[in-house]
Motif scaffolding. Structure first.
Motif, PDB file in Angstrom:
ATOM      1  N   GLY A 480       0.786  -1.232   0.000  1.00 41.92           N
ATOM      2  CA  GLY A 480       0.000   0.000   0.000  1.00 41.92           C
ATOM      3  C   GLY A 480       0.814   1.276   0.000  1.00 41.92           C
ATOM      4  N   GLN A 481       2.048   1.225  -0.505  1.00 43.54           N
ATOM      5  CA  GLN A 481       2.918   2.397  -0.427  1.00 43.54           C
ATOM      6  C   GLN A 481       2.394   3.585  -1.230  1.00 43.54           C
ATOM      7  OE1 GLN A 481       7.236   1.695  -0.552  1.00 43.54           O
ATOM      8  NE2 GLN A 481       6.812  -0.494  -0.337  1.00 43.54           N
ATOM      9  N   ASN A 482       1.565   3.333  -2.232  1.00 40.03           N
ATOM     10  CA  ASN A 482       0.987   4.437  -2.999  1.00 40.03           C
ATOM     11  C   ASN A 482      -0.089   5.190  -2.221  1.00 40.03           C
ATOM     12  OD1 ASN A 482       2.498   4.338  -5.364  1.00 40.03           O
ATOM     13  ND2 ASN A 482       1.236   2.704  -6.226  1.00 40.03           N
ATOM     14  N   ALA A 483      -0.435   4.690  -1.046  1.00 41.52           N
ATOM     15  CA  ALA A 483      -1.394   5.401  -0.182  1.00 41.52           C
ATOM     16  C   ALA A 483      -0.679   6.252   0.859  1.00 41.52           C
ATOM     17  CB  ALA A 483      -2.317   4.398   0.523  1.00 41.52           C
ATOM     18  N   TYR A 484       0.655   6.253   0.838  1.00 44.58           N
ATOM     19  CA  TYR A 484       1.439   7.016   1.804  1.00 44.58           C
ATOM     20  C   TYR A 484       1.157   8.506   1.650  1.00 44.58           C
ATOM     21  CZ  TYR A 484       5.469   9.330   3.912  1.00 44.58           C
ATOM     22  OH  TYR A 484       6.276  10.156   4.656  1.00 44.58           O
ATOM     23  N   ALA A 491      -2.828   3.871   7.840  1.00 46.96           N
ATOM     24  CA  ALA A 491      -2.974   2.416   7.936  1.00 46.96           C
ATOM     25  C   ALA A 491      -3.969   1.970   6.880  1.00 46.96           C
ATOM     26  CB  ALA A 491      -3.458   2.017   9.324  1.00 46.96           C
ATOM     27  N   GLY A 492      -3.719   0.842   6.259  1.00 50.69           N
ATOM     28  CA  GLY A 492      -4.670   0.383   5.242  1.00 50.69           C
ATOM     29  C   GLY A 492      -4.263  -0.912   4.591  1.00 50.69           C
ATOM     30  N   LYS A 493      -5.045  -1.324   3.613  1.00 53.58           N
ATOM     31  CA  LYS A 493      -4.815  -2.596   2.933  1.00 53.58           C
ATOM     32  C   LYS A 493      -5.305  -2.499   1.497  1.00 53.58           C
ATOM     33  CE  LYS A 493      -3.448  -6.867   2.927  1.00 53.58           C
ATOM     34  NZ  LYS A 493      -3.162  -6.690   1.480  1.00 53.58           N
ATOM     35  N   THR A 494      -4.525  -3.051   0.611  1.00 56.60           N
ATOM     36  CA  THR A 494      -4.898  -3.125  -0.806  1.00 56.60           C
ATOM     37  C   THR A 494      -5.730  -4.379  -1.064  1.00 56.60           C
ATOM     38  OG1 THR A 494      -2.858  -4.309  -1.290  1.00 56.60           O
ATOM     39  CG2 THR A 494      -2.829  -1.913  -1.547  1.00 56.60           C
ATOM     40  N   GLY A 495      -6.439  -4.360  -2.189  1.00 53.15           N
ATOM     41  CA  GLY A 495      -7.191  -5.538  -2.605  1.00 53.15           C
ATOM     42  C   GLY A 495      -7.297  -5.592  -4.111  1.00 53.15           C
ATOM     43  N   THR A 496      -7.045  -6.776  -4.676  1.00 52.14           N
ATOM     44  CA  THR A 496      -7.225  -7.001  -6.112  1.00 52.14           C
ATOM     45  C   THR A 496      -7.920  -8.344  -6.269  1.00 52.14           C
ATOM     46  OG1 THR A 496      -5.132  -5.858  -6.537  1.00 52.14           O
ATOM     47  CG2 THR A 496      -6.100  -7.095  -8.369  1.00 52.14           C
ATOM     48  N   ALA A 497      -9.128  -8.346  -6.792  1.00 46.17           N
ATOM     49  CA  ALA A 497      -9.911  -9.584  -6.886  1.00 46.17           C
ATOM     50  C   ALA A 497     -10.454  -9.759  -8.287  1.00 46.17           C
ATOM     51  CB  ALA A 497     -11.064  -9.560  -5.885  1.00 46.17           C
ATOM     52  N   GLY A 537      -6.745  -1.370 -18.787  1.00 47.41           N
ATOM     53  CA  GLY A 537      -5.299  -1.224 -18.869  1.00 47.41           C
ATOM     54  C   GLY A 537      -4.564  -1.916 -17.739  1.00 47.41           C
ATOM     55  N   TYR A 538      -3.237  -1.860 -17.834  1.00 47.65           N
ATOM     56  CA  TYR A 538      -2.356  -2.495 -16.847  1.00 47.65           C
ATOM     57  C   TYR A 538      -1.445  -1.414 -16.266  1.00 47.65           C
ATOM     58  CZ  TYR A 538       0.940  -5.775 -14.787  1.00 47.65           C
ATOM     59  OH  TYR A 538       1.729  -6.473 -13.904  1.00 47.65           O
ATOM     60  N   PRO A 539      -1.110  -1.482 -14.972  1.00 53.88           N
ATOM     61  CA  PRO A 539      -1.542  -2.475 -13.978  1.00 53.88           C
ATOM     62  C   PRO A 539      -2.948  -2.181 -13.467  1.00 53.88           C
ATOM     63  CG  PRO A 539      -0.044  -0.909 -12.981  1.00 53.88           C
ATOM     64  CD  PRO A 539      -0.106  -0.550 -14.427  1.00 53.88           C
ATOM     65  N   TYR A 540      -3.600  -3.227 -12.977  1.00 55.47           N
ATOM     66  CA  TYR A 540      -4.972  -3.124 -12.503  1.00 55.47           C
ATOM     67  C   TYR A 540      -5.079  -3.395 -11.000  1.00 55.47           C
ATOM     68  CZ  TYR A 540      -4.064  -8.029 -13.534  1.00 55.47           C
ATOM     69  OH  TYR A 540      -3.474  -9.261 -13.614  1.00 55.47           O
ATOM     70  N   TYR A 541      -3.953  -3.382 -10.308  1.00 50.92           N
ATOM     71  CA  TYR A 541      -3.936  -3.769  -8.896  1.00 50.92           C
ATOM     72  C   TYR A 541      -4.498  -2.668  -7.990  1.00 50.92           C
ATOM     73  CZ  TYR A 541      -0.701  -7.182 -10.849  1.00 50.92           C
ATOM     74  OH  TYR A 541      -0.139  -8.160 -11.626  1.00 50.92           O
ATOM     75  N   GLY A 542      -4.974  -3.092  -6.821  1.00 49.33           N
ATOM     76  CA  GLY A 542      -5.483  -2.129  -5.863  1.00 49.33           C
ATOM     77  C   GLY A 542      -4.429  -1.117  -5.445  1.00 49.33           C
ATOM     78  N   GLY A 543      -3.171  -1.578  -5.339  1.00 46.18           N
ATOM     79  CA  GLY A 543      -2.099  -0.692  -4.925  1.00 46.18           C
ATOM     80  C   GLY A 543      -1.747   0.367  -5.950  1.00 46.18           C
ATOM     81  N   THR A 544      -2.032   0.109  -7.232  1.00 46.29           N
ATOM     82  CA  THR A 544      -1.678   1.059  -8.289  1.00 46.29           C
ATOM     83  C   THR A 544      -2.878   1.855  -8.798  1.00 46.29           C
ATOM     84  OG1 THR A 544      -1.885  -0.743  -9.899  1.00 46.29           O
ATOM     85  CG2 THR A 544       0.320  -0.235  -9.087  1.00 46.29           C
TER      86      THR A 544
END
Length: 703
Positions: A480-484, A491-497, A537-544
């Motif tokens: 989750g560094q992109n939420a810094y 505090a937090g958590k990423t999710g990719t489903a 598009g890519y990337p599709y992750y919660g963190g990005t």
């Protein structure tokens, strides 16, 4: 002669009896009409000669928490016809033609309405001022105007899914306008006019005006400024990634007050019929999706609360784990190797969470699912909330437990997940989410105030705070560094489903990217969830995809609320915009530290030799100008765990979780004293001690 007289008497008596019977019949009929059905027939007679013109009440104003208008009622004239008067005038065709031209209606349809056998017919509702003035000037026989009110949303699409819509009849259909229709809607009135048998208005006859009772006004928990920030960021990601849907909700975890709630696509409630119906769905309370790794927060909370795992518990991840006949892999088959539970969370390691879930067992896991409110409505005061979907406990198997523990199998709504994470932020106490703050009377006085409503204590205060520190590590060191956010502990958590296919299984190329968290981590003021459905598009992750949206929303919202900065000094007046924050590189390798420091536009001076950095100057998070030289101090001896001697790093200003991680990595033990951030330590930074030694660290409140 006597016989004749007797016959005459009989006839007279018979006639008299018939007369008596007739008279009694008339009396009985009169009694029936006047006494038995008198009130009913009088009412019908009144109805026959009275014409009612309805007068709608004005709906109450909807304010944001700071008194800014989000929805108001404005006056507009509506056109009606008295068909009997139109027919009597003999000008029905002329009137129909004139009305059709002015109102933009079909002439035949207008003619049918104004000549219909009825006492009252609407021609067109809520016309503009120019049209109303023109009709008043013409004064057409049998055609009248009555003032009505209509809903107007001055901020257009802002908070449209919260506010909802109202019908032309002044009835709330969706959102807050529907939820609180009984409060906001008021009581309609009417104009009563007496007419004769052929429908003519009777001069000097009964004319009654029964005024409407306007609705009460309501104050929502929504903050217009935070709502604007949220919608601005959703618009950006909507344009950049063209997803199928985008959702963001901001809540005060201490009270359950929803400060902002927005979805894309959206609509303008002033002209909602011009938008597809699907745009009006409030995805924040309706959309059920597999959350992915954001659900690992619940698994971690259960494990910590039950004592099944501790922050320093050891795990080993070879890249996959077998559960029965099935094999579950970490993302991209990555093997994380040996790691603590803190690192399991930071790396979002599937193997670690599956192992934890299996150790908890089905009964315990379902206990916490229910305690955190999944599979049930949160009770938020909006219509249309979904319950989400849980695998039935009676059908659940070990493989279901394994997949649930890492965020699959179950479907949740964004408001459910945000409420659960807000529970962690609020020392383990779940608060009921709500939108109504106050109800105001016509004079603006508060007649009802909604107080925060605790639901239950889900986990202990100690567990909640411990988990908050672990989740802070996700943002500092993990996925989750992109939420810094510079200056705030997040505090937090990423999710990719993967998205579920309508035909079963998962869609191969569609994902739900999400991030949920809160800040400041040590004293949470705001909690926020961002869910992006099928970003292109890519990337599709919660963190990005989702984490940067979270960061921008939270950063601007925290600044707007004037939440004090943490760990960095306030910018002094006159300070140039070329200032940057010094990164925290303690306990990093020299190569990693050089990359991070130079990325910030700073110079580096290396002192000592070795692999790991034990101290730095200026300290982490200091504000300096670009080009400033950062001195990093390397250990003079090998710092790898298991070696004979190590160098004690500088721990000042770090959280208990960070200190534990740093010391464990180099083979030292922590003896904590107090709570908060590291203030003092013994041995001092730079001291060379034997591997396995104890470092006493005193913690205190954040400066």
């Amino acid at each position: 002669m006597q016989t004749t007289n007797l016959a005459i008497r009989k006839r007279i008596v018979t006639l008299f009896l018939f007369f008596i019977l007739g008279f009694l019949g008339l009396m009985g009929r009169m009694f029936w009409v006047q006494i038995v059905r008198g009130a009913e027939l009088s009412e019908k007679a009144l109805e026959n000669r009275m014409r009612d013109v309805p007068v709608k009440a004005k709906r109450g104003v909807v304010y944001d928490r700071n008194g800014r208008e989000l929805a108001i009622s404005v006056s507009a004239d509506s056109v009606y016809a008295n068909p009997a008067e139109v027919r009597k005038s003999g000008r029905a065709e002329e009137i129909a033609h004139t009305l059709a031209q002015i109102l933009g209606l079909e002439e035949e349809n207008v003619y049918q309405r104004i000549t219909k056998v009825s006492g009252f017919e609407w021609i067109k509702r809520q016309v503009d001022f120019k049209t109303s003035a023109q009709l008043k000037k013409l004064d057409l026989p049998g055609i009248g105007l009555v003032e009505e009110s209509r809903r107007f949303y001055p901020k257009k699409s802002l908070a449209c899914h919260v506010l909802g819509i109202s019908s032309i009849d002044n009835i709330g259909l969706e959102g807050v306008d529907r939820q609180y229709n009984d409060i906001i809607g008021g009581i309609p009135g009417r104009i009563v006019i007496e007419h004769d048998a052929v429908g003519r208005e009777i001069p000097e006859a009964t004319h009654r005006y029964i005024p409407p009772t306007d609705g009460a006004s309501v104050v929502l928990t929504i903050d217009e400024t935070i709502q604007y920030i949220v919608e601005r960021e959703l618009d950006r990601v909507w344009e950049a990634r063209k997803p199928k849907g985008a959702i963001a909700v901001v809540m005060d975890p201490r009270t359950g007050e929803v400060l902002a709630m927005a979805n894309r696509p959206c609509f303008d409630p002033n002209d909602y019929k011009q938008y597809p119906e699907v745009n009006r769905r409030n995805l924040a309370i309706w959309y059920a999706y597999e959350p992915g790794s954001t659900m690992k927060i619940v698994t971690a909370a259960a494990g910590l609360e039950e004592g099944v795992v501790r922050p320093n518990s050891r795990f080993f991840c070879p890249g996959s784990i077998k559960v029965g006949k099935e094999t579950i892999s970490c993302s991209q088959g990555r093997a994380h190797g040996a790691q603590t539970f803190v690192e399991v969370v930071e790396h979002s390691c599937n193997v670690g969470f599956v192992s934890l879930g299996l150790e908890l067992g089905l009964d315990k896991y379902y206990q916490y699912l229910n305690a955190f409110g999944f599979g049930q409505k949160t009770g938020i005061d909006l219509p249309g909330e979904a319950k989400g979907i849980l695998v039935p406990r009676t059908r659940a198997k070990q493989i279901d437990l394994a997949t649930m523990a890492m965020g699959q199998a179950n479907a949740v709504t964004p408001i459910q997940l945000l409420t659960a994470v807000s529970t962690v932020a609020n020392d383990g106490v779940m608060m009921k989410p709500h939108l109504l703050k106050e109800v105001l009377d016509a004079d603006g006085k508060v007649v009802k105030r909604v107080e925060p409503e605790p639901v239950r204590q889900v986990i202990s205060k100690a567990t909640a705070r411990e988990l908050a520190l672990i989740l802070e590590g996700v943002v500092q060191n993990g996925t989750g560094q992109n939420a810094y956010i510079e200056g705030y502990r997040v505090a937090g958590k990423t999710g990719t489903a993967q998205k579920i296919s309508p035909s079963g299984g998962y869609l191969p190329n569609e994902y739900v990217a999400s991030f949920v968290g809160f800040a400041p981590a040590n004293n949470p003021r705001l909690a926020c969830i961002v869910v992006i459905d099928a970003p292109q598009g890519y990337p599709y992750y919660g963190g990005t995809v989702a984490a940067p949206v979270f960061r921008e929303i939270m950063r601007d919202s925290l600044r707007y609320l004037e939440v004090p900065l943490q760990g960095v000094p306030k910018v002094e007046k006159g300070e140039t915009k070329e200032t940057v924050s010094v990164p925290d590189v303690v306990n990093l390798t020299l190569d990693d530290a050089l990359t991070i420091i130079k990325r910030q536009g700073l110079e580096v001076q290396v002192e000592g030799s070795g692999d790991l950095i034990w101290s730095q100057a200026p300290r982490a998070y200091s504000k300096v100008k670009k080009g400033t030289k950062v001195i990093v101090y390397l250990s003079e001896v090998n710092q790898q765990a298991g070696e004979e001697e190590v160098t004690v790093p500088d721990l000042q200003g770090k959280s208990m979780r960070e200190v534990a991680r740093i010391l464990a990595k180099i083979g030292l033990h922590m003896e904590p004293q107090g709570y908060g951030l590291a203030a003092k330590q013994n041995p001092a930074p730079g001291a060379v001690v034997k591997s396995g030694s104890v470092v006493v660290v005193e913690f205190g409140p954040a400066p």
